[in-house]
Design a protein around this motif. Structure first.
Motif, PDB file in Angstrom:
ATOM      1  N   ASP A  30      10.285  52.227  -7.757  1.00 59.34           N
ATOM      2  CA  ASP A  30      10.721  53.567  -8.150  1.00 59.34           C
ATOM      3  C   ASP A  30      10.189  54.565  -7.115  1.00 59.34           C
ATOM      4  O   ASP A  30       9.023  54.494  -6.728  1.00 59.34           O
ATOM      5  CB  ASP A  30      10.155  53.879  -9.538  1.00 59.34           C
ATOM      6  CG  ASP A  30      10.721  55.147 -10.153  1.00 59.34           C
ATOM      7  OD1 ASP A  30      11.263  55.991  -9.425  1.00 59.34           O
ATOM      8  OD2 ASP A  30      10.614  55.303 -11.384  1.00 59.34           O
ATOM      9  N   SER A 288      23.446  61.570 -13.760  1.00 55.74           N
ATOM     10  CA  SER A 288      22.767  60.283 -13.694  1.00 55.74           C
ATOM     11  C   SER A 288      23.815  59.184 -13.589  1.00 55.74           C
ATOM     12  O   SER A 288      24.730  59.115 -14.408  1.00 55.74           O
ATOM     13  CB  SER A 288      21.903  60.070 -14.947  1.00 55.74           C
ATOM     14  OG  SER A 288      21.439  58.741 -15.014  1.00 55.74           O
ATOM     15  N   LYS A 290      24.016  55.065 -13.351  1.00 59.20           N
ATOM     16  CA  LYS A 290      23.300  53.798 -13.453  1.00 59.20           C
ATOM     17  C   LYS A 290      24.293  52.656 -13.239  1.00 59.20           C
ATOM     18  O   LYS A 290      25.390  52.668 -13.813  1.00 59.20           O
ATOM     19  CB  LYS A 290      22.621  53.673 -14.819  1.00 59.20           C
ATOM     20  CG  LYS A 290      21.556  54.729 -15.062  1.00 59.20           C
ATOM     21  CD  LYS A 290      20.886  54.564 -16.426  1.00 59.20           C
ATOM     22  CE  LYS A 290      19.826  55.635 -16.644  1.00 59.20           C
ATOM     23  NZ  LYS A 290      19.152  55.492 -17.963  1.00 59.20           N
ATOM     24  N   ASP A 338      19.456  46.278 -11.882  1.00 56.67           N
ATOM     25  CA  ASP A 338      19.824  47.554 -12.492  1.00 56.67           C
ATOM     26  C   ASP A 338      19.382  48.668 -11.557  1.00 56.67           C
ATOM     27  O   ASP A 338      18.207  48.724 -11.149  1.00 56.67           O
ATOM     28  CB  ASP A 338      19.149  47.718 -13.856  1.00 56.67           C
ATOM     29  CG  ASP A 338      19.552  46.625 -14.836  1.00 56.67           C
ATOM     30  OD1 ASP A 338      20.752  46.350 -14.936  1.00 56.67           O
ATOM     31  OD2 ASP A 338      18.649  46.040 -15.476  1.00 56.67           O
ATOM     32  N   GLU A 340      19.305  52.916 -10.525  1.00 58.72           N
ATOM     33  CA  GLU A 340      19.488  54.333 -10.838  1.00 58.72           C
ATOM     34  C   GLU A 340      19.710  55.055  -9.519  1.00 58.72           C
ATOM     35  O   GLU A 340      18.910  54.935  -8.588  1.00 58.72           O
ATOM     36  CB  GLU A 340      18.261  54.891 -11.572  1.00 58.72           C
ATOM     37  CG  GLU A 340      18.063  54.282 -12.949  1.00 58.72           C
ATOM     38  CD  GLU A 340      16.906  54.896 -13.716  1.00 58.72           C
ATOM     39  OE1 GLU A 340      16.474  56.016 -13.340  1.00 58.72           O
ATOM     40  OE2 GLU A 340      16.439  54.261 -14.679  1.00 58.72           O
TER      41      GLU A 340
END
Length: 354
Positions: A30, A288, A290, A338, A340
């Motif tokens: 992150d 956002s 995703k 996954d 972001e």
């Protein structure tokens, strides 16, 4: 497939090959000033009591002969069926250490090097900056907080974003996007699912900069039962002056106002400038995106990818290229990731599609 998964004891340097005993492997990275995390379950089927992971033990993980993770065990649990659940952090975990430093005029590269030495980790400046940051005092702050302040100031001045990344056992200072991947994630390539959200919940279209009148006064009082001294302002001698900036979305969204106190000795021109800056930052929706995709180890924060999703184009939210903010890799026979994505604004000058 797993090509190396090893735990090495910090006490006696004993190394255990556990690649045949692990499952539920998840690697999270992150850009939001956080350590990379590797979590996994480990079945202790030796039945001889010799092997037990311990806090601080070294964890090394490679996938398809590519170095993925190097870090240290910070969390352990043990349950039925002789199963350990383990969480390890990479070397960025030591940037949560706290310290007090008086920073001289210096660059983000110099401050990163200083912090990395204090954290006692291997480091490398991949992309440096020549921009000189003002001297400042950092009192009882984490190394992450110190560098976040420096990175934010550098980005504001240069329109270049820098970030930290643990490249296996070396912590690196990089500039985003680090790699513009020649990968398409979309309807016909890698993509297995997506969600796209927008919000104006944190937006503001009216900004007010408030300056307290210099004629203010304070009354000092003490309570008998606590003997604590408190200060209260005299309403008859206190007033405020305002500098406002409004955006063109007021007629659409209604009035959404935020207030910020002016800096000491700020003049009218400086207050107007600050109001305009804050309005530019606040007067917009946040989005956002995703993605869930077939796994690829190059899909990590700091890199950018090409996106082709017909459904987004149809509803007017076309995104051709975006940068990865967070990645969670789920390693198994059905390796998935996954993601972001950053979809609001460019990270780099002249890269308005990011």
């Amino acid at each position: 497939m797993i090509t190396l998964f090893r735990i090495t004891s910090k006490t006696d340097q004993t190394a255990w090959d556990i690649k045949e005993s692990v499952n539920n492997i998840k690697w999270e990275t992150d850009l939001n000033f956080a350590a990379g995390t590797l979590s996994f379950d480990l079945v202790n089927d030796t039945n001889d009591g010799r092997f037990k992971p311990n806090f601080g033990d070294i964890v090394e993980f490679q996938w398809d002969d590519q170095k993925i993770f190097y870090g240290y065990i910070f969390k352990l649990s043990y349950s039925e069926n002789q199963k350990f659940s383990v969480t390890a952090y990479d070397k960025l975990r030591y940037f949560k250490n706290q310290d007090s430093i008086v920073w001289p005029i210096s660059t983000i590269s110099q401050r990163f090097e200083t912090v990395a030495k204090m954290a006692e980790v291997a480091y490398k400046v991949i992309n440096g900056s020549n921009y000189k940051l003002n001297a400042e005092v950092a009192d009882s702050k984490t190394y992450f907080d110190m560098l976040k302040s420096a990175i934010d100031s550098t980005q504001k001045a240069t329109n270049q974003m820098y970030y930290l990344f643990a490249n296996y056992d070396v912590v690196e200072l990089r500039k985003a996007p680090f790699q513009e991947l020649n990968l398409i994630v979309g309807d016909q390539s890698l993509l297995t699912g997506f969600s796209y959200d927008g919000s104006i919940d944190e937006a503001a279209n009216v900004v007010r900069i408030v300056k307290k009148d210099q004629e203010q006064s304070q009354n000092v009082s003490a309570t008998a039962d606590t003997s604590e001294t408190t200060q209260t302002e005299d309403p008859s001698k206190t007033s405020f002056s305002y500098t406002d900036a409004s955006g063109d979305t007021v007629s659409w969204w209604g009035k959404l106002q935020v207030v910020e106190n002016a800096k000491d000795k700020a003049n009218d021109a400086q207050m107007k400038q600050r109001a305009a800056e804050l309005l530019k930052d606040k007067n917009r929706p946040t989005y956002s995106l995703k993605l869930t995709a077939i796994g690829n180890v190059s899909l990590i924060p700091g890199n950018s990818i090409n996106i082709k999703i017909a459904d987004l184009d149809t509803i007017g939210f076309a995104i051709q290229n975006a940068a990865i903010l967070k990645a969670t890799h789920n390693f198994s026979s059905d390796y998935t990731v996954d993601l972001e994505m950053k979809v609001n604004e460019p990270w780099l000058e002249n890269n308005s599609s990011a």
